[in-house]
Design a protein around this motif. Structure first.
Motif, short mmCIF file in Angstrom:
data_model
loop_
_atom_site.label_atom_id
_atom_site.label_comp_id
_atom_site.label_asym_id
_atom_site.label_seq_id
_atom_site.Cartn_x
_atom_site.Cartn_y
_atom_site.Cartn_z
N ALA A 1 3.07 1.31 19.89
CA ALA A 1 3.04 2.39 18.90
C ALA A 1 1.60 2.60 18.46
O ALA A 1 0.77 1.69 18.55
N ARG A 2 1.34 3.81 17.97
CA ARG A 2 -0.01 4.13 17.49
C ARG A 2 0.08 5.16 16.37
O ARG A 2 0.91 6.07 16.43
N VAL A 3 -0.76 4.98 15.36
CA VAL A 3 -0.90 6.00 14.33
C VAL A 3 -1.69 7.15 14.97
O VAL A 3 -2.70 6.92 15.64
N THR A 4 -1.22 8.36 14.80
CA THR A 4 -1.90 9.51 15.38
C THR A 4 -3.36 9.52 14.93
O THR A 4 -3.63 9.56 13.74
N GLY A 5 -4.28 9.42 15.89
CA GLY A 5 -5.71 9.42 15.59
C GLY A 5 -6.22 8.16 14.94
O GLY A 5 -7.30 8.17 14.35
N CYS B 1 0.84 -1.19 0.00
CA CYS B 1 0.00 0.00 0.00
C CYS B 1 0.88 1.25 0.00
O CYS B 1 2.05 1.20 0.33
N SER B 2 0.29 2.35 -0.38
CA SER B 2 0.96 3.64 -0.37
C SER B 2 0.39 4.44 0.79
O SER B 2 -0.82 4.60 0.89
N SER B 3 1.27 4.90 1.70
CA SER B 3 0.77 5.56 2.89
C SER B 3 1.76 6.58 3.44
O SER B 3 2.97 6.46 3.24
N VAL B 4 1.23 7.55 4.17
CA VAL B 4 2.01 8.45 5.02
C VAL B 4 1.38 8.31 6.40
O VAL B 4 0.20 8.62 6.58
N LEU B 5 2.16 7.79 7.36
CA LEU B 5 1.62 7.47 8.67
C LEU B 5 2.37 8.18 9.80
O LEU B 5 3.52 7.85 10.08
N PRO B 6 1.74 9.15 10.46
CA PRO B 6 2.36 9.75 11.64
C PRO B 6 2.16 8.79 12.82
O PRO B 6 1.04 8.43 13.16
N VAL B 7 3.28 8.35 13.41
CA VAL B 7 3.22 7.31 14.45
C VAL B 7 3.89 7.83 15.73
O VAL B 7 4.94 8.47 15.67
N GLN B 8 3.26 7.53 16.86
CA GLN B 8 3.81 7.85 18.17
C GLN B 8 4.31 6.56 18.81
O GLN B 8 3.66 5.52 18.72
#
Length: 86
Positions: free
Chosen positions: A56-60, A10-17
């Protein structure tokens, strides 16, 4: 210790904490199959010797379950984060 995203087609941009022992230690934005190239591995974070719970978690969004890791002197620990687009 660092965190490695393992994407599946997949193509993604993932902000992760990222968290250790339920305390956020940092954040990063992973990039998969987008302009500018992939970014799948976080920077390295310093973690004390001993047993810890990492998560870890993807923001939101998506949350990876916590995992218990044991860090010994001189260890390099990587938490892998499998991810599939839906």
């Amino acid at each position: 210790m660092d965190f490695l995203l393992q994407p599946h087609a997949c193509s993604s941009v993932l902000p992760v904490q990222f968290a250790v022992d339920n305390i956020q230690i940092g954040a990063d934005t992973f990039k998969v199959a987008v302009a500018g190239g992939d970014h799948l591995k976080s920077r390295t974070f310093t973690v004390s010797i001993g047993t810890h719970t990492v998560s870890a978690r993807v923001t939101g969004g998506y949350v990876w379950a916590g995992k218990q890791v044991t860090v010994a002197p001189g260890d390099a620990v990587t938490d892998t984060l499998p991810f599939s687009c839906s």
